[in-house]
Write a protein that holds these residues in place. Structure first.
Motif, short mmCIF file in Angstrom:
data_model
loop_
_atom_site.label_atom_id
_atom_site.label_comp_id
_atom_site.label_asym_id
_atom_site.label_seq_id
_atom_site.Cartn_x
_atom_site.Cartn_y
_atom_site.Cartn_z
N GLY A 116 -11.82 129.50 68.54
CA GLY A 116 -11.06 128.35 69.00
C GLY A 116 -10.60 128.45 70.44
O GLY A 116 -9.99 127.53 70.96
N GLY A 117 -10.89 129.58 71.10
CA GLY A 117 -10.51 129.75 72.50
C GLY A 117 -9.03 130.05 72.67
O GLY A 117 -8.34 130.49 71.76
N ARG A 118 -8.54 129.80 73.86
CA ARG A 118 -7.14 130.01 74.21
C ARG A 118 -6.30 128.86 73.70
O ARG A 118 -6.74 127.73 73.67
CB ARG A 118 -6.99 130.07 75.73
N LEU A 119 -5.08 129.15 73.36
CA LEU A 119 -4.15 128.10 72.94
C LEU A 119 -3.88 127.13 74.07
O LEU A 119 -3.83 125.92 73.87
CB LEU A 119 -2.83 128.72 72.46
N MET A 120 -3.70 127.64 75.28
CA MET A 120 -3.38 126.80 76.43
C MET A 120 -4.53 125.83 76.66
O MET A 120 -5.64 126.24 76.93
CB MET A 120 -3.15 127.67 77.65
N SER A 135 2.58 122.74 62.64
CA SER A 135 1.79 123.19 61.50
C SER A 135 0.60 124.07 61.91
O SER A 135 0.24 124.99 61.19
CB SER A 135 1.28 121.99 60.70
N ARG A 136 -0.01 123.81 63.06
CA ARG A 136 -1.22 124.53 63.45
C ARG A 136 -0.97 125.69 64.38
O ARG A 136 -1.81 126.57 64.51
CB ARG A 136 -2.20 123.55 64.10
N ILE A 137 0.19 125.71 65.03
CA ILE A 137 0.47 126.78 66.00
C ILE A 137 1.69 127.61 65.59
O ILE A 137 1.60 128.81 65.37
CB ILE A 137 0.69 126.20 67.42
N ILE A 138 2.84 126.96 65.47
CA ILE A 138 4.10 127.69 65.24
C ILE A 138 4.10 128.41 63.89
O ILE A 138 4.43 129.60 63.82
CB ILE A 138 5.32 126.75 65.36
#
Length: 172
Positions: A116-120, A135-138
């Motif tokens: 999925g690569g980098r979050l940024m 829901s998808r990050i925290i």
């Protein structure tokens, strides 16, 4: 942990590569700059044993080479090698390799490739809605941090450009 200095050998269609632990070919001719960190450079990896190959259904791999000379946290690496969490990139292997151009040893870690690569997000892309961030990050990040803390590992560089998405989660 046994340490093995890697010899620079031809690989990756004739490009120079480094062999880690007689199994992982690190292609230093093709940097993965999107996965670099302030202390390490990223490169693609080929599993010469084939057990981690894409055809076997296992994740693709990449390596990070720490060229800073900073001491590695060996005990954390050993814990991470055994730790499995659905939201944590798996640490597959590690060791010291001789970096020919620098004439010094570097710590190499082989990791599951973050599909999925980098979050940024890249500049100019649409921001994620807050409910999706929750829901998808925290929530997954909280689970990973709790798992790390249970093993006395404290992540000291949590910021958006140092978080990677292991696999692309389905949109709800």
């Amino acid at each position: 942990m046994a340490q093995l200095a890697a010899a620079v050998e031809p690989g990756f269609d004739g490009c120079d590569g480094m062999i880690l632990n007689r199994r992982y070919m690190i292609d230093v001719s093709a940097p993965l700059t999107a996965f670099d960190t302030p202390t390490a450079r990223a490169y693609p990896v080929e599993d010469l044993d084939g057990a981690q190959g894409v055809s076997a259904g296992a994740p693709m791999l990449f390596a990070r080479l720490n060229h800073t000379g900073l001491p590695s946290r060996d005990w954390e690496i050993e814990v991470l090698r055994e730790l499995r969490h659905p939201h944590l990139m798996a640490l597959i292997d590690s060791g010291e390799i001789e970096v020919e151009t620098a004439g010094q040893a570097a710590r190499a870690i082989v990791l599951e490739y973050p599909q999925g690569g980098r979050l940024m997000a890249p500049e100019g892309s649409a921001p994620m809605p807050l409910r999706e961030v929750r829901s998808r990050i925290i929530a997954p990040l909280r689970g990973v941090l709790e798992a790390l803390h249970r093993h006395d590992i404290v992540h000291r560089a949590i910021h958006p450009d140092n978080l990677f998405i292991r696999r692309i989660p389905a949109m709800r």
